[in-house]
Design a protein around this motif. Structure first.
Motif, PDB file in Angstrom:
ATOM      1  N   PHE A 195       0.859  -1.189   0.000  1.00 29.55           N
ATOM      2  CA  PHE A 195       0.000   0.000   0.000  1.00 29.55           C
ATOM      3  C   PHE A 195       0.899   1.245   0.000  1.00 29.55           C
ATOM      4  CE2 PHE A 195      -2.823   3.206   1.781  1.00 29.55           C
ATOM      5  CZ  PHE A 195      -3.882   3.052   0.904  1.00 29.55           C
ATOM      6  N   PRO A 196       0.732   2.125  -0.990  1.00 25.91           N
ATOM      7  CA  PRO A 196       1.673   3.241  -1.128  1.00 25.91           C
ATOM      8  C   PRO A 196       1.524   4.298  -0.024  1.00 25.91           C
ATOM      9  CG  PRO A 196      -0.101   3.427  -2.734  1.00 25.91           C
ATOM     10  CD  PRO A 196      -0.299   2.124  -2.035  1.00 25.91           C
ATOM     11  N   LYS A 197       2.619   4.988   0.249  1.00 26.88           N
ATOM     12  CA  LYS A 197       2.571   6.068   1.239  1.00 26.88           C
ATOM     13  C   LYS A 197       2.554   7.405   0.507  1.00 26.88           C
ATOM     14  CE  LYS A 197       4.399   7.441   5.677  1.00 26.88           C
ATOM     15  NZ  LYS A 197       5.524   8.306   5.976  1.00 26.88           N
ATOM     16  N   ARG A 198       1.352   7.829   0.186  1.00 30.38           N
ATOM     17  CA  ARG A 198       1.190   9.117  -0.499  1.00 30.38           C
ATOM     18  C   ARG A 198       0.712  10.116   0.543  1.00 30.38           C
ATOM     19  NH1 ARG A 198      -2.094   6.278  -5.208  1.00 30.38           N
ATOM     20  NH2 ARG A 198      -0.424   4.899  -5.907  1.00 30.38           N
ATOM     21  N   GLU A 199       1.631  11.006   0.897  1.00 30.03           N
ATOM     22  CA  GLU A 199       1.362  11.813   2.088  1.00 30.03           C
ATOM     23  C   GLU A 199       0.367  12.923   1.835  1.00 30.03           C
ATOM     24  OE1 GLU A 199       5.238  12.564   3.782  1.00 30.03           O
ATOM     25  OE2 GLU A 199       5.651  10.404   3.830  1.00 30.03           O
ATOM     26  N   ARG A 200       0.260  13.376   0.584  1.00 30.41           N
ATOM     27  CA  ARG A 200      -0.791  14.365   0.291  1.00 30.41           C
ATOM     28  C   ARG A 200      -2.150  13.767   0.617  1.00 30.41           C
ATOM     29  NH1 ARG A 200       0.106  17.864  -5.185  1.00 30.41           N
ATOM     30  NH2 ARG A 200       2.236  17.296  -5.604  1.00 30.41           N
ATOM     31  N   ASP A 201      -2.331  12.505   0.186  1.00 30.80           N
ATOM     32  CA  ASP A 201      -3.629  11.855   0.400  1.00 30.80           C
ATOM     33  C   ASP A 201      -3.902  11.660   1.884  1.00 30.80           C
ATOM     34  OD1 ASP A 201      -3.703  11.793  -2.304  1.00 30.80           O
ATOM     35  OD2 ASP A 201      -3.438   9.630  -2.514  1.00 30.80           O
ATOM     36  N   ARG A 202      -2.849  11.307   2.617  1.00 33.87           N
ATOM     37  CA  ARG A 202      -3.047  11.109   4.062  1.00 33.87           C
ATOM     38  C   ARG A 202      -3.434  12.429   4.717  1.00 33.87           C
ATOM     39  NH1 ARG A 202       0.985   6.252   5.938  1.00 33.87           N
ATOM     40  NH2 ARG A 202       0.510   4.977   4.125  1.00 33.87           N
ATOM     41  N   ARG A 203      -2.745  13.500   4.340  1.00 32.49           N
ATOM     42  CA  ARG A 203      -3.079  14.813   4.928  1.00 32.49           C
ATOM     43  C   ARG A 203      -4.493  15.229   4.536  1.00 32.49           C
ATOM     44  NH1 ARG A 203       2.133  16.184   3.318  1.00 32.49           N
ATOM     45  NH2 ARG A 203       3.467  15.755   5.084  1.00 32.49           N
ATOM     46  N   ASN A 204      -4.870  14.909   3.308  1.00 34.41           N
ATOM     47  CA  ASN A 204      -6.199  15.335   2.835  1.00 34.41           C
ATOM     48  C   ASN A 204      -7.316  14.419   3.318  1.00 34.41           C
ATOM     49  OD1 ASN A 204      -5.206  17.526   1.401  1.00 34.41           O
ATOM     50  ND2 ASN A 204      -4.903  16.348  -0.474  1.00 34.41           N
ATOM     51  N   GLY A 205      -6.946  13.333   3.989  1.00 35.02           N
ATOM     52  CA  GLY A 205      -7.982  12.438   4.493  1.00 35.02           C
ATOM     53  C   GLY A 205      -8.642  11.626   3.397  1.00 35.02           C
ATOM     54  N   ILE A 206      -7.837  11.202   2.412  1.00 37.66           N
ATOM     55  CA  ILE A 206      -8.376  10.314   1.378  1.00 37.66           C
ATOM     56  C   ILE A 206      -8.121   8.878   1.814  1.00 37.66           C
ATOM     57  CG2 ILE A 206      -8.076   9.457  -0.979  1.00 37.66           C
ATOM     58  CD1 ILE A 206      -8.083  12.129  -1.993  1.00 37.66           C
ATOM     59  N   GLY A 207      -9.192   8.163   2.100  1.00 40.56           N
ATOM     60  CA  GLY A 207      -9.083   6.755   2.440  1.00 40.56           C
ATOM     61  C   GLY A 207     -10.060   6.040   1.533  1.00 40.56           C
ATOM     62  N   LEU A 208     -10.987   5.335   2.131  1.00 43.87           N
ATOM     63  CA  LEU A 208     -12.055   4.735   1.336  1.00 43.87           C
ATOM     64  C   LEU A 208     -12.863   5.839   0.674  1.00 43.87           C
ATOM     65  CD1 LEU A 208     -13.694   1.871   3.389  1.00 43.87           C
ATOM     66  CD2 LEU A 208     -12.086   1.760   1.502  1.00 43.87           C
ATOM     67  N   ASN A 209     -13.016   6.894   1.401  1.00 44.65           N
ATOM     68  CA  ASN A 209     -13.799   8.053   1.002  1.00 44.65           C
ATOM     69  C   ASN A 209     -12.989   9.299   1.305  1.00 44.65           C
ATOM     70  OD1 ASN A 209     -16.385   7.955  -0.053  1.00 44.65           O
ATOM     71  ND2 ASN A 209     -17.157   6.991   1.814  1.00 44.65           N
ATOM     72  N   LEU A 210     -13.472  10.420   0.811  1.00 38.01           N
ATOM     73  CA  LEU A 210     -12.883  11.680   1.231  1.00 38.01           C
ATOM     74  C   LEU A 210     -13.475  12.007   2.605  1.00 38.01           C
ATOM     75  CD1 LEU A 210     -11.127  14.064   0.302  1.00 38.01           C
ATOM     76  CD2 LEU A 210     -13.175  15.063  -0.736  1.00 38.01           C
ATOM     77  N   LYS A 211     -12.602  12.133   3.601  1.00 32.42           N
ATOM     78  CA  LYS A 211     -13.106  12.408   4.969  1.00 32.42           C
ATOM     79  C   LYS A 211     -13.866  13.722   5.010  1.00 32.42           C
ATOM     80  CE  LYS A 211     -10.321  10.434   8.580  1.00 32.42           C
ATOM     81  NZ  LYS A 211      -8.894  10.576   8.794  1.00 32.42           N
ATOM     82  N   LYS A 212     -14.951  13.733   5.763  1.00 32.43           N
ATOM     83  CA  LYS A 212     -15.771  14.966   5.818  1.00 32.43           C
ATOM     84  C   LYS A 212     -15.197  15.941   6.846  1.00 32.43           C
ATOM     85  CE  LYS A 212     -20.072  12.933   4.164  1.00 32.43           C
ATOM     86  NZ  LYS A 212     -19.700  11.516   4.108  1.00 32.43           N
ATOM     87  N   THR A 213     -14.055  16.512   6.539  1.00 31.11           N
ATOM     88  CA  THR A 213     -13.461  17.524   7.416  1.00 31.11           C
ATOM     89  C   THR A 213     -13.925  18.897   6.930  1.00 31.11           C
ATOM     90  OG1 THR A 213     -11.559  17.750   5.968  1.00 31.11           O
ATOM     91  CG2 THR A 213     -11.391  16.111   7.722  1.00 31.11           C
ATOM     92  N   PRO A 214     -13.853  19.924   7.779  1.00 27.81           N
ATOM     93  CA  PRO A 214     -14.227  21.271   7.311  1.00 27.81           C
ATOM     94  C   PRO A 214     -13.433  21.671   6.064  1.00 27.81           C
ATOM     95  CG  PRO A 214     -13.976  21.254   9.700  1.00 27.81           C
ATOM     96  CD  PRO A 214     -13.553  19.893   9.228  1.00 27.81           C
TER      97      PRO A 214
END
Ligand SMILES: Cc1cc2nc3c(=O)[nH]c(=O)nc-3n(C[C@H](O)[C@H](O)[C@H](O)COP(=O)(O)O)c2cc1C
Length: 395
Positions: A166-185
């Motif tokens: 599983f790749p470590k893409r840190e932009r995605d981790r910061r943006n909360g991209i997992g199964l879904n886009l996390k519902k952050t403000p």
């Protein structure tokens, strides 16, 4: 048709895509693994090779077609597999396939596509379609995907071997991209800032989900369930025996995508593969991996013409493509350029991007004094010899 009069290159499409897509989705396309050093190096590698054109040549007639698997491609490039393209534009997979047919080039459909392989094949009759396989733990699922691709008329199967971790893409981790886009403000604000995308992709139609898996998994087939299957059920035990099994099962052309080491190229030949794709997944997986363009000379020499060598990762200009062909590649695959183009204007956007790339190849070919692409060779390239250890076969 959208106005592309100020769209002259891939970066212009990237600008359009940035204006259409919510920031986390754009970042998902653009980003790479960890510090994004391999991502940047994929581009920089081309700068270390320059042209030595022959100019006293008649180039009034120029032909940029190349033959692959007994058929001609109108240009020496095709479109790389990308997952969930319909997140960037409604029905993107079908529209890209149609643009590829019109341009006379192959399109590789990802296992992770949001339109099923059958529907894509139906939507692009006469197209040269290749199916990219991600291998799952459940052999039944793999067999079924491969059989379906054969049934739907896909010319080639391309098994990807560089995504077993599983790749470590840190932009995605910061943006909360997992199964879904996390519902952050921040994410809600990013989505609200792109109302056209929100309407086109999310509100006006069912959420694009992993359509090829819908009939393969038991239990619920919601967006989340399929995404969860995709993320948790991939197989990282794929070895030479698995590749042999795949070779036995698939009667069409078989290619391996993700090769950077000549030993893997030898193994692919040994089991009877029809082609290889050098790739570091566009700098998205193994940080520190060589640019495919850097290892191209060594692998082309090792393969010695037994099977065609294709490559991707970082190709943005016709000149990049011509450099790779001069070293001995058969053709090139374009990833992000197609993603940006489809987000920048759907099928018309992709058609414009492909036409732009074709025009650039034609111009460079003419400048290089080549009526056909088979006249390209390493003698027309200047390799950067400034680096220690560099010689004419390293980049
Ligand atoms: C958004 C995105 C999704 C991708 N999904 C897949 C995929 O499903 N299967 C695969 O084999 N490669 C996938 N790739 C990798 C591409 O096939 C290709 O190797 C890479 O994009 C080439 O580099 P480039 O983007 O610099 O052209 C993906 C790449 C991107 C940008």
């Amino acid at each position: 048709m959208a106005d592309f009069s100020q769209v002259h290159n891939v970066d212009d499409f990237k600008r359009l895509a940035r204006g259409y897509l919510p920031r986390p989705i754009f970042d998902w396309i653009e980003g790479g693994a960890e510090d994004e050093v391999s991502l940047a190096n994929n581009r920089q590698a081309f700068e270390r090779v320059r042209f030595k054109p022959r100019t006293i040549v008649d180039v009034t007639r120029r032909d940029q077609t190349v033959e692959l698997f007994g058929r001609r491609m109108a240009s020496p490039f095709c479109i790389a597999p990308m997952g969930n393209l319909s997140l960037f534009w409604p029905n993107a997979e079908e529209e890209i396939a149609q643009a590829a047919v019109a341009a006379g080039i192959p399109f590789v459909l990802s296992t992770a596509s949001a339109v099923s392989m059958e529907k894509v094949a139906e939507s692009a009759p006469g197209g040269r379609l290749w199916f990219q396989l991600y291998v799952f733990k459940d052999q039944k699922v793999n067999r079924s995907l491969v059989d379906r691709a054969a049934q739907a008329g896909y010319e080639a199967l391309m098994v990807t071997t560089d995504t077993h971790m599983f790749p470590k893409r840190e932009r995605d981790r910061r943006n909360g991209i997992g199964l879904n886009l996390k519902k952050t403000p921040a994410n809600i604000a990013a989505v609200m800032a792109r109302p056209k995308w929100l309407w086109d992709v999310v509100l006006s139609r069912p959420m694009p989900k992993l359509a090829n898996l819908e009939s393969e998994v038991s239990g619920p087939t919601t967006y989340e369930a399929l995404a969860n299957y995709f993320l948790t059920q991939r197989y990282n035990g794929f070895d030479l025996e698995d590749l042999k099994r795949l070779r036995d099962q698939w009667k069409g052309k078989l290619m391996v995508k993700g090769i950077l080491n000549v030993e893997d190229a030898y193994r692919a030949i040994e089991v009877g593969c029809d082609g290889i794709i050098l790739s570091n997944h566009g700098g998205r997986n193994l940080e520190g991996s060589a640019a495919p363009f850097e290892v191209l000379p060594e692998i082309v020499d090792g393969v010695g013409g037994r099977i065609p060598v294709l490559l991707d990762s970082g190709f943005r200009r016709g000149s990049d493509i011509v450099k790779a062909l001069a070293i001995g590649a058969k053709a090139v695959m374009l990833g992000r350029p197609a993603a940006y183009a489809v987000a920048g204007g759907g099928k018309d956007g992709v058609a414009h991007m492909l036409a732009t790339m074709k025009d650039e190849v034609d111009r460079v070919q003419g400048y290089m004094g080549c009526q056909t692409l088979s006249e390209l060779g390493r003698d027309l390239l200047l390799f950067d010899r400034q680096r220690p250890g560099a010689n004419t076969t390293t980049i």
